[in-house]
Design a protein around this motif. Structure first.
Motif, PDB file in Angstrom:
ATOM      1  N   ASP A   1       0.856  -1.191   0.000  1.00 56.46           N
ATOM      2  CA  ASP A   1       0.000   0.000   0.000  1.00 56.46           C
ATOM      3  C   ASP A   1       0.889   1.237   0.000  1.00 56.46           C
ATOM      4  N   TYR A   2       0.817   2.018  -1.078  1.00 52.75           N
ATOM      5  CA  TYR A   2       1.705   3.186  -1.176  1.00 52.75           C
ATOM      6  C   TYR A   2       1.195   4.168  -2.217  1.00 52.75           C
ATOM      7  N   LEU A   3       1.706   5.370  -2.110  1.00 50.65           N
ATOM      8  CA  LEU A   3       1.502   6.404  -3.124  1.00 50.65           C
ATOM      9  C   LEU A   3       2.837   7.105  -3.330  1.00 50.65           C
ATOM     10  N   VAL A   4       3.270   7.209  -4.591  1.00 46.82           N
ATOM     11  CA  VAL A   4       4.519   7.875  -4.939  1.00 46.82           C
ATOM     12  C   VAL A   4       4.214   9.005  -5.904  1.00 46.82           C
ATOM     13  N   GLU A   5       4.668  10.200  -5.585  1.00 41.75           N
ATOM     14  CA  GLU A   5       4.390  11.377  -6.417  1.00 41.75           C
ATOM     15  C   GLU A   5       5.663  12.163  -6.658  1.00 41.75           C
ATOM     16  N   ILE A   6       5.885  12.562  -7.903  1.00 42.54           N
ATOM     17  CA  ILE A   6       6.979  13.462  -8.261  1.00 42.54           C
ATOM     18  C   ILE A   6       6.417  14.557  -9.153  1.00 42.54           C
ATOM     19  N   GLY A   7       6.492  15.788  -8.691  1.00 38.29           N
ATOM     20  CA  GLY A   7       6.052  16.918  -9.496  1.00 38.29           C
ATOM     21  C   GLY A   7       4.616  16.838  -9.962  1.00 38.29           C
ATOM     22  N   GLY A   8       3.763  16.155  -9.205  1.00 31.67           N
ATOM     23  CA  GLY A   8       2.351  16.064  -9.563  1.00 31.67           C
ATOM     24  C   GLY A   8       1.976  14.765 -10.251  1.00 31.67           C
ATOM     25  N   ASP A   9       2.927  14.129 -10.931  1.00 35.30           N
ATOM     26  CA  ASP A   9       2.665  12.798 -11.495  1.00 35.30           C
ATOM     27  C   ASP A   9       2.739  11.780 -10.365  1.00 35.30           C
ATOM     28  N   LEU A  10       2.007  10.664 -10.484  1.00 32.33           N
ATOM     29  CA  LEU A  10       1.998   9.735  -9.356  1.00 32.33           C
ATOM     30  C   LEU A  10       1.589   8.335  -9.771  1.00 32.33           C
ATOM     31  N   VAL A  11       1.819   7.413  -8.851  1.00 31.20           N
ATOM     32  CA  VAL A  11       1.302   6.057  -8.965  1.00 31.20           C
ATOM     33  C   VAL A  11       0.793   5.650  -7.588  1.00 31.20           C
ATOM     34  N   ALA A  12      -0.328   4.949  -7.569  1.00 32.55           N
ATOM     35  CA  ALA A  12      -0.921   4.518  -6.303  1.00 32.55           C
ATOM     36  C   ALA A  12      -1.199   3.030  -6.355  1.00 32.55           C
ATOM     37  N   GLN A  13      -1.006   2.385  -5.215  1.00 33.17           N
ATOM     38  CA  GLN A  13      -1.233   0.943  -5.117  1.00 33.17           C
ATOM     39  C   GLN A  13      -1.907   0.632  -3.781  1.00 33.17           C
ATOM     40  N   GLY A  14      -2.856  -0.279  -3.802  1.00 37.84           N
ATOM     41  CA  GLY A  14      -3.493  -0.715  -2.574  1.00 37.84           C
ATOM     42  C   GLY A  14      -4.424   0.331  -1.986  1.00 37.84           C
ATOM     43  N   GLN A  15      -4.329   0.503  -0.656  1.00 38.22           N
ATOM     44  CA  GLN A  15      -5.246   1.397   0.048  1.00 38.22           C
ATOM     45  C   GLN A  15      -4.480   2.377   0.931  1.00 38.22           C
ATOM     46  N   ASN A  16      -5.170   3.457   1.292  1.00 35.06           N
ATOM     47  CA  ASN A  16      -4.566   4.419   2.210  1.00 35.06           C
ATOM     48  C   ASN A  16      -4.726   3.925   3.651  1.00 35.06           C
ATOM     49  N   GLU A  17      -4.312   4.743   4.600  1.00 37.11           N
ATOM     50  CA  GLU A  17      -4.320   4.307   5.996  1.00 37.11           C
ATOM     51  C   GLU A  17      -5.716   4.112   6.575  1.00 37.11           C
ATOM     52  N   LYS A  18      -6.748   4.587   5.861  1.00 39.89           N
ATOM     53  CA  LYS A  18      -8.124   4.392   6.299  1.00 39.89           C
ATOM     54  C   LYS A  18      -8.753   3.151   5.666  1.00 39.89           C
ATOM     55  N   GLY A  19      -7.946   2.409   4.895  1.00 42.78           N
ATOM     56  CA  GLY A  19      -8.457   1.222   4.241  1.00 42.78           C
ATOM     57  C   GLY A  19      -9.298   1.521   3.017  1.00 42.78           C
ATOM     58  N   GLU A  20      -9.114   2.691   2.425  1.00 41.80           N
ATOM     59  CA  GLU A  20      -9.865   3.108   1.242  1.00 41.80           C
ATOM     60  C   GLU A  20      -8.916   3.274   0.062  1.00 41.80           C
TER      61      GLU A  20
END
Length: 341
Positions: A194-213
């Motif tokens: 579960d992670y989110l990686v952002e550079i200069g506004g571009d991003l990739v997200a996987q799984g869920q955030n800390e609220k399980g969403e």
């Protein structure tokens, strides 16, 4: 070549919590002439170890892809006076292959050899009194642009050659996306799902955030000096990138010139599409396609998006409502992506 994407983070709504509060590590810093933010969620996370891994990954990406580092792989290739095939790293070859794919499918509106036109139009240190390029100057610059004609990638041999020694490569519209994907891979290697990686506004997200969403990301309305949200997107296992023309432009004799240059004409775009957001299988492809789609504009871009099943969202100035009125359009794949999360 393009503006830093206009993607804004949105406050997360309350939801069901994990049985056990997950650990959250947030890392931030500077890279590639902009900023990065990493959010990793899991159990027994080692923040120091993750920070070292992220920094190392970004350093390796810059050593290959940075146009600002004269010793980087791309800079040394561009500076070389040889037209013989040069050995390139697997990572560099991967990015060029992706760039070639988007270049071909977009009809040349994405082009990593755009440098001569970027310099000609003065998107850098430009003075208001500097003249607009002449037709002859544009034609001369165009002779040094065209990656399908000027670059030859041999993936089997691991080489890249240029047909003209003066040809250079600018990876600004794809390298950030590749860097995001590289960081995401390092997180997965560490067992983080579960992670989110952002550079200069571009991003990739996987799984869920800390609220399980699902991660919820805002697409910014294209207004200078504003951070109003146009649309909220739920994101999982996807890359996302936006490109806009409303923050980087110059005016000369009452004419507005966008920093987005169409490689097929050698001139800044003139259509009314002002922002494009792309969802893709990774951040690298989202990054590249966002630039290509903004160059194409909504009318041509939407047709191409449907042809290649690309998830694209367009914001255009409403011709009947002035510069502060907008209309939106999206591809079928973009609607499907929203409904799948």
């Amino acid at each position: 070549m393009r503006l830093l994407p206009s993607v804004a983070f949105v406050a997360l709504l309350s939801g069901c919590l994990f049985d056990k509060e997950p650990e959250v590590v947030r890392l931030s810093g500077e890279t590639m002439g902009t900023t990065f933010n990493v959010t990793a969620i899991g159990d027994d996370l080692d923040e120091n170890k993750l920070a070292i891994s992220v920094e190392k990954t970004l350093a390796e990406v810059n050593a290959k892809m940075s146009n600002w580092d004269p010793k980087s792989e791309v800079s040394e290739f561009s500076a070389s006076a040889s037209t013989d095939p040069m050995s390139v790293s697997d990572e560099f070859a991967l990015v060029i292959a992706a760039a070639n794919d988007v270049h071909e499918k977009s009809g040349g509106t994405f082009d990593v050899t755009l440098g001569p036109l970027i310099e000609l139009w003065g998107f850098g240190p430009r003075k208001p009194e500097d003249p607009v390029p002449s037709d002859a100057e544009i034609e001369t610059a165009l002779s040094g642009v065209g990656q399908s004609r000027l670059l030859t990638l041999d993936t089997n041999a691991g080489t890249l050659a240029k047909s003209d020694a003066s040809v250079g490569i600018n990876l600004s519209a794809i390298a950030k996306g590749y860097g995001i994907d590289a960081v995401a891979e390092s997180l997965r290697d560490a067992g983080i799902e579960d992670y989110l990686v952002e550079i200069g506004g571009d991003l990739v997200a996987q799984g869920q955030n800390e609220k399980g969403e699902a991660w919820r990301i805002g697409i910014e309305k294209p207004e200078t000096g504003s951070q109003t949200i146009q649309l909220i997107v739920s994101l999982n296992d996807r890359g996302m990138a936006s490109s806009g023309d409303y923050k980087n432009f110059f005016e000369h004799d009452g004419v507005r010139y966008s920093h987005i240059i169409d490689p097929t004409t050698g001139r800044p775009i003139t259509h009314r599409t002002t922002s494009v957001t792309v969802l893709a299988e990774n951040a690298m492809m989202a990054d590249a396609w966002a630039t290509a789609m903004l160059s194409l504009g909504q009318e041509k871009g939407l047709k191409l998006a449907e042809e290649h099943k690309l998830a694209v969202y367009f914001i255009s100035r409403d011709v009947t409502g002035g510069d502060e009125a907008y209309i939106t359009a999206h591809s079928t794949a973009f609607k499907d992506a929203l409904n799948s999360n």
